[in-house]
Write a protein that holds these residues in place. Structure first.
Motif, PDB file in Angstrom:
ATOM      1  N   ALA A   1      84.556  56.010 -74.330  1.00 23.87           N
ATOM      2  CA  ALA A   1      84.718  55.623 -72.915  1.00 23.87           C
ATOM      3  C   ALA A   1      86.199  55.629 -72.539  1.00 23.87           C
ATOM      4  O   ALA A   1      86.569  56.075 -71.439  1.00 23.87           O
ATOM      5  CB  ALA A   1      84.104  54.239 -72.675  1.00 23.87           C
ATOM      6  N   ILE A   2      87.031  55.171 -73.443  1.00 25.05           N
ATOM      7  CA  ILE A   2      88.478  55.132 -73.168  1.00 25.05           C
ATOM      8  C   ILE A   2      89.017  56.556 -73.009  1.00 25.05           C
ATOM      9  O   ILE A   2      89.737  56.876 -72.070  1.00 25.05           O
ATOM     10  CB  ILE A   2      89.209  54.395 -74.321  1.00 25.05           C
ATOM     11  CG1 ILE A   2      88.827  52.911 -74.343  1.00 25.05           C
ATOM     12  CG2 ILE A   2      90.723  54.564 -74.219  1.00 25.05           C
ATOM     13  CD1 ILE A   2      89.204  52.178 -75.634  1.00 25.05           C
ATOM     14  N   ARG A   3      88.622  57.430 -73.939  1.00 23.98           N
ATOM     15  CA  ARG A   3      89.156  58.809 -73.886  1.00 23.98           C
ATOM     16  C   ARG A   3      88.597  59.576 -72.691  1.00 23.98           C
ATOM     17  O   ARG A   3      89.258  60.423 -72.123  1.00 23.98           O
ATOM     18  CB  ARG A   3      88.871  59.527 -75.184  1.00 23.98           C
ATOM     19  CG  ARG A   3      89.766  58.961 -76.309  1.00 23.98           C
ATOM     20  CD  ARG A   3      89.596  59.702 -77.581  1.00 23.98           C
ATOM     21  NE  ARG A   3      88.177  59.783 -77.910  1.00 23.98           N
ATOM     22  CZ  ARG A   3      87.665  60.575 -78.822  1.00 23.98           C
ATOM     23  NH1 ARG A   3      88.459  61.370 -79.509  1.00 23.98           N
ATOM     24  NH2 ARG A   3      86.376  60.587 -79.070  1.00 23.98           N
ATOM     25  N   GLN A   4      87.374  59.218 -72.336  1.00 21.01           N
ATOM     26  CA  GLN A   4      86.764  59.908 -71.204  1.00 21.01           C
ATOM     27  C   GLN A   4      87.487  59.608 -69.887  1.00 21.01           C
ATOM     28  O   GLN A   4      87.692  60.498 -69.071  1.00 21.01           O
ATOM     29  CB  GLN A   4      85.303  59.493 -71.094  1.00 21.01           C
ATOM     30  CG  GLN A   4      84.467  60.524 -70.395  1.00 21.01           C
ATOM     31  CD  GLN A   4      83.003  60.163 -70.488  1.00 21.01           C
ATOM     32  OE1 GLN A   4      82.613  59.290 -71.281  1.00 21.01           O
ATOM     33  NE2 GLN A   4      82.198  60.786 -69.666  1.00 21.01           N
ATOM     34  N   VAL A   5      87.897  58.345 -69.687  1.00 25.00           N
ATOM     35  CA  VAL A   5      88.581  58.049 -68.419  1.00 25.00           C
ATOM     36  C   VAL A   5      89.961  58.691 -68.385  1.00 25.00           C
ATOM     37  O   VAL A   5      90.506  58.939 -67.312  1.00 25.00           O
ATOM     38  CB  VAL A   5      88.681  56.524 -68.098  1.00 25.00           C
ATOM     39  CG1 VAL A   5      87.323  55.896 -67.990  1.00 25.00           C
ATOM     40  CG2 VAL A   5      89.563  55.791 -69.076  1.00 25.00           C
ATOM     41  N   VAL A   6      90.505  59.001 -69.559  1.00 26.43           N
ATOM     42  CA  VAL A   6      91.781  59.712 -69.584  1.00 26.43           C
ATOM     43  C   VAL A   6      91.553  61.191 -69.286  1.00 26.43           C
ATOM     44  O   VAL A   6      92.296  61.815 -68.536  1.00 26.43           O
ATOM     45  CB  VAL A   6      92.475  59.546 -70.968  1.00 26.43           C
ATOM     46  CG1 VAL A   6      93.709  60.417 -71.063  1.00 26.43           C
ATOM     47  CG2 VAL A   6      92.832  58.092 -71.197  1.00 26.43           C
TER      48      VAL A   6
END
Ligand SMILES: Cc1ncc(COP(=O)(O)O)c(C=O)c1O
Length: 433
Positions: free
Chosen positions: A425-430
């Protein structure tokens, strides 16, 4: 409906909630005022059924909650109300004991002393300390600092810049001044910079709130002994880790403390609230708090635990801790603490190996501090977007003036897949700006 039927429905509700909490958005997806707007402004004139209460719990209350029991709650310090702890809370409410003196609840007074002795054994603490339970670490620290003020006559509380705000708040409440000591590059109090002039107490933190750094307790114990100053150790989060011998490096010097707080409601699988306060100087706590009005005078020669803290009426908190210690045992506690640390270590490795990300503080226990190699605003936006998506709940801190993301593992239901989902989820929002 009868108590039995309502009770069965409530336990069924609790079991269903725990089974499904991982499917709910972790951070409440409501705006301020939303929950209240959906509830009647006035209480009912006529009795309603317990079914109605459960229905509103499902329809109005649960959607308005941030789910601390979610396996993807990674903010602040992640906690768990374990099943034995939950059931024991029900029983404690059933008994409704009020232990202000021994005779008003002999069993809860004695069980509290026993569970604190058991926990001291599990954590490898000195066997002769006096222990009792307060609601929160904030109140445990108030009690410890009141005793320190009584015992030393000093008027300053010395702690690091990274100490929890409850220390300064307790000092303020007690009319004491706070003196903050700078930290080193691993966010530990610099013992060499601690000025103990006029000090009543030094508060050393083992497991600070931002980074879980560990203050140099042996050096601070030496300084306290030299200046006749009370040493209070705040191990609200990390103290539970001492159930694992390999983590007792962080306990060095704690046996020389005058008082110690460990929150069983943080990392000992006990439902909120249950803060354990030990002291090797119980007479100083009694001097600060004991005040027995006529109506409570008895000929009983027994310890009353209300003599050791601010509250007179004390609920049966030890029952849930006792249930957890019995149903988990040393082995069960150790395996859960070790798993949380393993998962944090795994996450730390993913951050380390991924270009564009950096670790922002040493990882001592189950908290990882990290940031995107980008502006503070971008890091803040990452946290906000992950939290708004409901997949995981993260929190932040500020280190050396920079915005830092924190991922705290601690819920006993958290699996490797949950940590992986948070990282995705963290990498996706980046990736999707
Ligand atoms: C190190 C430390 N001390 C004290 C506290 C305060 O705990 P409580 O909420 O039980 O007052 C916290 C809260 O997270 C903490 O991290």
């Amino acid at each position: 409906m009868s108590f039995r039927e309502d009770g069965a429905a409530a336990v069924e509700w609790a079991a269903r909630y725990l089974d499904g909490v991982g499917d709910l958005p972790v951070l409440a997806q409501v705006e301020p005022g939303d929950v209240r707007a959906r509830l009647p402004a006035s209480p009912p004139e006529q009795p309603e059924s317990f079914d109605d209460v459960l229905r509103d719990l499902d329809e109005i209350i649960v959607p308005g909650l941030t789910h601390w029991q979610s396996p993807r709650f990674f903010a602040y310090f992640a906690v768990s109300a374990s099943e034995p702890g939950i059931l024991a809370e029900l029983l404690a409410a059933t008994l409704n004991s009020v232990a202000f003196i021994w005779r008003t609840s002999p069993a809860s007074t004695e069980l509290e002393a026993l569970t604190l002795d058991w926990t001291a054994q599990l954590l490898g603490l000195p066997g002769d300390w006096h222990g009792h339970i307060e609601d929160t670490a904030s109140v445990s620290t108030i009690a410890a600092l009141a005793a320190a003020r009584e015992a030393t006559g000093g008027h300053v509380v010395v702690c690091s810049e990274e100490a929890h705000s409850s220390v300064e708040r307790a000092a303020r409440l007690l009319g004491l001044e706070t003196r903050k000591v700078p930290v080193d590059d691993a966010f530990r109090m610099r013992a060499d910079a601690a000025d103990l002039t006029d000090a009543a107490a030094v508060v050393a933190t083992v497991g600070t709130t931002s980074t879980t750094s560990v203050d140099p307790v042996p050096a601070l114990a030496d300084a306290c002994a030299e200046h006749d100053v009370w040493l209070h150790v705040d191990a609200a989060y990390a103290g539970s880790a001492w159930v694992c011998p390999e983590l007792r490096w962080s306990q060095e010097g704690v046996d020389r403390a005058d008082s110690l707080v460990v929150n069983a409601h943080k990392w000992l699988f006990t439902p909120m609230d249950c803060s354990l306060l030990w002291t090797r100087r119980p007479e100083a706590l009694r001097a600060a708090f004991s005040l027995v009005p006529e109506y409570l005078r008895t000929s009983d020669e027994a310890d009353s635990l209300s003599d050791y803290g601010p509250a007179l009426g004390r609920r049966f908190r030890s029952l849930k801790l006792w249930a957890v210690l019995r149903c988990y045992g040393r082995a069960g506690l150790q395996s859960r603490i070790r798993e949380a640390i393993r998962l944090a270590e795994l996450f730390e490795g993913w951050v380390r190996d991924e270009p564009g990300w950096e670790l922002a503080a040493p990882r001592n226990f189950s908290v990882v501090c990290f940031r995107r190699d980008a502006s503070d605003e971008e890091n803040e936006a990452i946290v906000d977007r992950v939290n708004a998506g409901g997949e995981a709940f993260l929190s932040h801190t500020r280190l050396n003036g920079r915005y830092v993301i924190r991922l705290a593992v601690g819920n006993e239901r958290t699996t490797e897949e949950d940590v992986r989902r948070a990282w995705d989820a963290i990498r996706q929002v980046v990736a999707v700006p």
